[in-house]
Structures are given as C-alpha cells and as structure tokens.
Design an enzyme around this catalytic site. Structure first.
Site, short mmCIF file in Angstrom:
data_model
loop_
_atom_site.label_atom_id
_atom_site.label_comp_id
_atom_site.label_asym_id
_atom_site.label_seq_id
_atom_site.Cartn_x
_atom_site.Cartn_y
_atom_site.Cartn_z
N ASP A 199 0.83 -1.21 0.00
CA ASP A 199 0.00 0.00 0.00
C ASP A 199 0.87 1.26 0.00
OD1 ASP A 199 -2.24 -1.57 0.04
OD2 ASP A 199 -2.65 -1.31 2.19
N GLU A 223 -2.87 -2.56 -9.12
CA GLU A 223 -1.63 -1.79 -9.27
C GLU A 223 -1.55 -1.09 -10.62
OE1 GLU A 223 -0.74 -6.20 -10.15
OE2 GLU A 223 -1.96 -5.01 -8.76
#
Length: 336
Positions: free
Chosen positions: A218, A244
C-alpha cells in the site's frame, strides 16, 4: 342655579373604580376613597393627615418634596406610571393622573387618581420574557440549522469527494477519470486538439506484497501516485485504474510527447527506490501509450493502451509500448 348634591358626589367619589385621593399643599391626605384604601391596605383613618410619602418606595422617599412640587405645578412631564408600596411592603405599579386646584380661600388641593396596573405589568413582563425566550430559541434554532446545513454540506462534499477519489492513494478513481476523460474528449473534438493516454501496471507487484507484506505494498502504491502527480502537468489527469494499474490522460499532447512523458516517469521511478516501513523497494512498471483518434471512445482507447501494456509485459517489463496510428508497435525499455 343648580344645587350640588354633596351626598351624591360623596357616593360617586367613594364608588370610583380607581383609587382617588385629595391632598393639601403639604401633600397630606384630606380625603381618600374606598378603592384607594383597598389598593394600599390602609384604612382612611390611617391615611388622613399623613403625607403621600407613606406609599412611596423607600428609595423614593427622599424625593417626596420634589414630587410634591411637580404636583403643585401641574408638571405635565411627570411620569404617569409609578412604583409604589403597599402597607405590607410589596410593590405595586400604578398609573397616575393628578391635578392641583386652587380653592377660593387660596388653599390648594391636589387630586390624584390611581389605577393599579400591577397585573398588566406582570403580564407584559411575562410576555416580554416569553418573547425574549422565543427570540433566543429562534436564534438557537437558526444556529443549529446553520451548523447542520454546514455539516451536511461538508458531509456531501466529503461524500462526493470520496465517490470520486481512490481511498488508498488519494488520486482520482475510475469513475472520476471516466467523467474527466469524457470532458477532455469533447473538448478535443470541438477544437481539433490532440489527446494521448498512458496505461501502466507495476511490475511484479504480487512479489512485493508476498515478500514485504500488503502494508508495504500500500505504501508503494501511495508513493507511486505522489510521484506521478509531481511528474505530470496540472492539466493532466491521473487515476488509479484498479489494483496496481494507473491511467493518465494527457490533453493537447501528441503521441511522441506522451511517450517522452512515459519514459521520463519510468526513469524517475526506477532511479529512486521507494522507502517503506519494510525497507526500500525498487519498483518499475510496464506501460502502453496511445494517441486518441478523433471520434474514438474511451473504451476503445483504453483497449488499445491495454494491448500495448501487455506487449510491454511480454517483452520483458520495465518498458513502454506504443504505435503510431496502429502501425508497427514500438518498444522502449530500460533493460538490456
């Protein structure tokens, strides 16, 4: 000549609904009616010969002489509402009217008529207190309404922002990007301007999560979003497309310039490891770069970019893939 019936006048004087008193020039009572006695709780015998100072409040007794002078002078500026004192000490509010009369023998009599308005004053004060309470309540309600309206506006703003913002990275989400892209395409169509799109995916991001943990993953995504915002122009649009994947829309940008921007971002990302709580992590990405064709939909534009993205992945990652109007694709790589 009419004959004055003194007994009739006496009866009328005593039956008058107001308190009536006659005083001499020294302010001493010489005659009072029954209502006057009842009003102040005295008998006629207790009043006669005493001055009107008897009914004055303690704070007003000092002004007795000045009050008498005003009565004798028929001073019309004298107040018509007075606070006076009952025999038992409680205060009354009375409305007063007076007149001084000079008699044939030269003596002066002061005629005073009083009406007890204490109940009216209490009712008025009660109404004023109620009115003030209502005003305060209204002010309080208005403040509450204002505060709640402001809070609701802030909540709606926050809700609107959250509905358009990626919760993890703080940049635009897919919904917001699609809306902004539609506007940008409409402008490009209207004014005949160029428009390019970059779709990128972080390389081997699953390995980052597996080796360093999802918290570190994260942190990587957040730092990537920050770097992209710094490297892009303020007019460019960047969003988290999913997982992503990041997507960028570059208004008034031809393909060559979009490729140059992509190369610059790739070099900047790979040149500087990303610091995380689990340690520094070196990252790279693969990207597809395409130029918008007049009349093309966003779905088709993203599809073309996605094809180039996977070509870059298959070509070894850490590189860009693009073409010029669907001719032979081109690759740019930082490796080998």
């Amino acid at each position: 000549m009419a004959i004055v019936d003194l007994d009739l006048l006496e009866a009328l004087f005593d039956l008058a609904p107001g308190g009536v008193a006659i005083a001499d020039e020294r302010g001493r009572y010489v005659h009072v009616n029954r209502t006057y006695c009842e009003m102040f709780g005295y008998t006629a015998e207790q009043l006669l010969g005493r001055t009107f100072g008897l009914i004055l409040r303690d704070d007003d007794k000092f002004h007795e002489a000045a009050y008498l002078r005003r009565a004798l002078d028929n001073d019309c500026t004298a107040p018509d509402v007075w606070r006076v004192q009952h025999a038992d000490g409680h205060l009354l509010t009375v409305r007063a009217a007076f007149r001084s009369v000079c008699r044939p023998d030269g003596s002066v009599r002061i005629l005073t008529v009083l009406t007890d308005v204490s109940a009216l004053e209490q009712a008025t004060q009660g109404l004023q207190a109620t009115q003030q309470a209502l005003i305060q309540l209204n002010d309080s309600l208005e403040r509450q309404v204002t505060e709640r309206t402001r809070a609701l506006a802030e909540f709606n703003h926050a809700l609107s922002r959250l509905s358009r913002e990626d919760a993890l990275t703080g940049i635009a989400n897919r919904r917001a990007f699609e809306e902004e892209a539609a506007e940008a395409m409409a402008m490009a169509t209207r004014y005949g301007r160029q428009l390019s799109l970059v779709l990128l995916d972080l390389d081997h991001f699953k390995l980052v999560n597996d080796e360093y943990g999802h918290h570190a993953g994260d942190e990587v995504l957040r730092e990537m979003a920050c770097r992209f915002r710094v490297l892009l122009r303020t007019s460019d649009k960047v969003a988290r497309w999913g997982g992503e994947e990041f997507i960028m829309l570059l208004p008034e940008t031809a393909l060559d310039d979009a490729v140059a921007a992509g190369q610059k971002m790739l070099q900047a990302v790979t040149a500087s490891p990303i610091p995380t709580s689990a340690g520094d992590i070196v990252c790279a990405f693969s990207a597809g770069v395409v130029e918008w064709l007049p009349g093309e939909t966003l779905v088709n534009l993203v599809r073309r970019a996605d094809e180039h993205l996977y070509r870059a992945k298959r070509g070894g990652r850490a590189q860009l893939s693009w073409d010029r109007h669907l001719t032979e694709p081109t690759l740019f790589s930082l490796v080998g």
